[in-house]
Design a protein around this motif. Structure first.
Motif, PDB file in Angstrom:
ATOM      1  N   SER A   1      56.990  48.200  19.570  1.00 16.82           N
ATOM      2  CA  SER A   1      56.226  47.213  20.329  1.00 16.82           C
ATOM      3  C   SER A   1      54.800  47.697  20.581  1.00 16.82           C
ATOM      4  O   SER A   1      53.838  46.930  20.458  1.00 16.82           O
ATOM      5  CB  SER A   1      56.932  46.920  21.654  1.00 16.82           C
TER       6      SER A   1
ATOM      7  N   VAL B   1      68.660  45.688  15.707  1.00 16.32           N
ATOM      8  CA  VAL B   1      68.812  44.870  16.915  1.00 16.32           C
ATOM      9  C   VAL B   1      69.964  43.886  16.714  1.00 16.32           C
ATOM     10  O   VAL B   1      69.959  43.107  15.759  1.00 16.32           O
ATOM     11  CB  VAL B   1      67.507  44.112  17.224  1.00 16.32           C
TER      12      VAL B   1
ATOM     13  N   ALA C   1      61.461  39.288  19.392  1.00 16.75           N
ATOM     14  CA  ALA C   1      62.022  40.001  20.545  1.00 16.75           C
ATOM     15  C   ALA C   1      61.552  41.451  20.567  1.00 16.75           C
ATOM     16  O   ALA C   1      61.171  41.981  21.620  1.00 16.75           O
ATOM     17  CB  ALA C   1      63.552  39.933  20.505  1.00 16.75           C
TER      18      ALA C   1
ATOM     19  N   GLY D   1      59.125  43.933  23.054  1.00 19.76           N
ATOM     20  CA  GLY D   1      59.666  45.152  23.644  1.00 19.76           C
ATOM     21  C   GLY D   1      61.113  45.054  24.073  1.00 19.76           C
ATOM     22  O   GLY D   1      61.579  45.879  24.862  1.00 19.76           O
ATOM     23  N   ARG D   2      61.852  44.066  23.541  1.00 18.35           N
ATOM     24  CA  ARG D   2      63.253  43.884  23.930  1.00 18.35           C
ATOM     25  C   ARG D   2      64.196  44.202  22.777  1.00 18.35           C
ATOM     26  O   ARG D   2      63.832  44.031  21.610  1.00 18.35           O
ATOM     27  CB  ARG D   2      63.489  42.436  24.387  1.00 18.35           C
ATOM     28  N   ASP D   3      65.414  44.639  23.125  1.00 14.35           N
ATOM     29  CA  ASP D   3      66.433  44.900  22.113  1.00 14.35           C
ATOM     30  C   ASP D   3      67.488  43.796  22.111  1.00 14.35           C
ATOM     31  O   ASP D   3      68.623  44.001  21.702  1.00 14.35           O
ATOM     32  CB  ASP D   3      67.094  46.268  22.326  1.00 14.35           C
ATOM     33  N   TYR D   4      67.122  42.626  22.569  1.00 22.91           N
ATOM     34  CA  TYR D   4      67.999  41.464  22.537  1.00 22.91           C
ATOM     35  C   TYR D   4      67.134  40.215  22.365  1.00 22.91           C
ATOM     36  O   TYR D   4      65.950  40.204  22.710  1.00 22.91           O
ATOM     37  CB  TYR D   4      68.838  41.354  23.819  1.00 22.91           C
TER      38      TYR D   4
ATOM     39  N   THR E   1      66.359  36.182  23.084  1.00 23.29           N
ATOM     40  CA  THR E   1      66.574  35.099  24.035  1.00 23.29           C
ATOM     41  C   THR E   1      66.327  33.761  23.340  1.00 23.29           C
ATOM     42  O   THR E   1      65.675  33.706  22.293  1.00 23.29           O
ATOM     43  CB  THR E   1      65.624  35.217  25.239  1.00 23.29           C
TER      44      THR E   1
ATOM     45  N   ASP F   1      62.737  33.174  22.389  1.00 23.46           N
ATOM     46  CA  ASP F   1      62.263  33.738  21.123  1.00 23.46           C
ATOM     47  C   ASP F   1      62.461  32.729  19.996  1.00 23.46           C
ATOM     48  O   ASP F   1      61.579  32.520  19.159  1.00 23.46           O
ATOM     49  CB  ASP F   1      63.023  35.029  20.791  1.00 23.46           C
TER      50      ASP F   1
ATOM     51  N   ALA G   1      71.049  39.871  27.390  1.00 24.21           N
ATOM     52  CA  ALA G   1      70.032  39.601  28.392  1.00 24.21           C
ATOM     53  C   ALA G   1      70.481  40.087  29.758  1.00 24.21           C
ATOM     54  O   ALA G   1      71.667  40.124  30.063  1.00 24.21           O
ATOM     55  CB  ALA G   1      69.743  38.099  28.445  1.00 24.21           C
TER      56      ALA G   1
END
Length: 333
Positions: A15, A226, A269, A273-276, A278, A281, A329
């Motif tokens: 990220s 991911v 995602a 900076g997320r590993d899931y 939403t 996205d 999440a």
């Protein structure tokens, strides 16, 4: 079954590196952070991107800037009406000294290819890109040559209504992970373009690389790790399926469209900076992924309804997974 090696980078590192790349590109392309983020998501998802807009809106500049910031070998191919497939793939040329034919590589043998004004060349030459884009290889006179890794195509196109353009075949449009338009800048952004040019005192602008080809491959590998929750995957499928059943649609998004939606949302995602993933996205990338995969019925060609209108309708109609359904999440008490 062998275990995949752990990625060399963390989600946070990817990220951060993405933010650095975008900051670099924005020094050349003014005021298009959202569109530039989508372009980079397409590259991180191992895809190809079509930049469709009127001349002079920064499409070519954006492609060159990404190549420089990502540290990729860059080649530009100007798609003209007389361009031949061999002008892209390369050809066998007789070497008089060696007394044999040798293969001379074309512009496809690069890290990032700028296919400039792709819809100004006839469909026969446009289709020469298909094997390279999908299979990452070219075949010349029965012999197959692999392309470099990573290999990405950033193609620019003028709107179909613009004089001297050919519509891209549906099969080739479907090979582009995303189609993105920059649009006209605001007055302040346009003034900033002029101000920067005066301050630079030269036409060319060279950007320092943030990473290189090996680094980009590492970033792409992180994204592959991911996980995608079932509800998110089913949401992508539901959106693509809904485009096929819309009353105005002749041909809707194929399964390649739902796959592209999932892959691009996953890249988005990680960029955040997320590993899931939403649902937001998925919604953010939906137009760039799906609009160009939809064909409207001929009797509606003169109406204002297009692929974007259909996607907007299905986004409103298809049920969105709740936060509790998306396992990755954070949950509220």
């Amino acid at each position: 079954m062998t275990d995949q090696p752990a990625p060399a980078l963390s989600i946070a590192q990817v990220s951060d590196r993405v933010a650095q790349v975008l900051d670099q590109v924005e020094t050349a392309v003014v005021g298009k952070r959202g569109a530039l983020t989508l372009v980079l998501c397409g590259i991180l998802a191992r895809g190809h991107v079509l930049l469709e807009d009127f001349p002079g809106l920064g499409k070519t500049l954006a492609a060159r800037s990404f190549a420089q910031s990502l540290g990729l070998e860059f080649t530009r191919a100007q798609f003209t009406p007389d361009l031949l497939p061999a002008d892209l793939t390369g050809a066998f040329v007789y070497d008089q000294k060696a007394g044999e034919f040798e293969f001379r590589k074309g512009p496809l043998f690069t890290g990032l290819l700028l296919a400039d004004e792709i819809n100004r060349t006839p469909p026969k030459t446009q289709s020469a890109l298909l094997e390279a884009m999908q299979e990452h290889q070219v075949t010349v006179e029965g012999e197959t040559f692999p392309l470099a890794q990573p290999f990405h195509v950033l193609a620019t196109a003028n709107p179909v209504e613009y004089e001297g353009t050919y519509p891209l075949p549906e099969a080739q449009l479907d090979r582009f992970l995303l189609r993105i338009s920059f649009g006209y800048p605001t007055e302040d952004e346009e003034y900033d373009v002029l101000r920067r040019r005066v301050a630079r005192q030269q036409e060319d602008q060279h950007l320092a690389p943030v990473t290189d080809a090996a680094g980009l491959l590492e970033m792409q590998q992180v994204i592959e790790t991911v996980p995608v929750e079932e509800d998110i995957a089913r949401y992508c499928v539901a959106l693509a399926t809904a485009t096929r059943h819309h009353r105005a649609v002749q041909v809707g998004a194929s399964p390649r469209g739902s796959l592209a939606l999932m892959l691009t949302a996953r890249a988005h995602a990680v960029v955040a900076g997320r590993d899931y993933i939403t649902p937001e996205d998925v919604k953010t990338v939906a137009h760039a992924v799906l609009d160009h995969r939809i064909s409207i019925k001929p009797e509606l060609w003169m109406s204002d309804l297009g692929g974007a209108g259909v996607v907007e309708a299905v986004l409103a109609d298809v049920a969105v997974p709740s936060a509790r359904q998306v396992a990755g999440a954070p949950q509220r008490a």
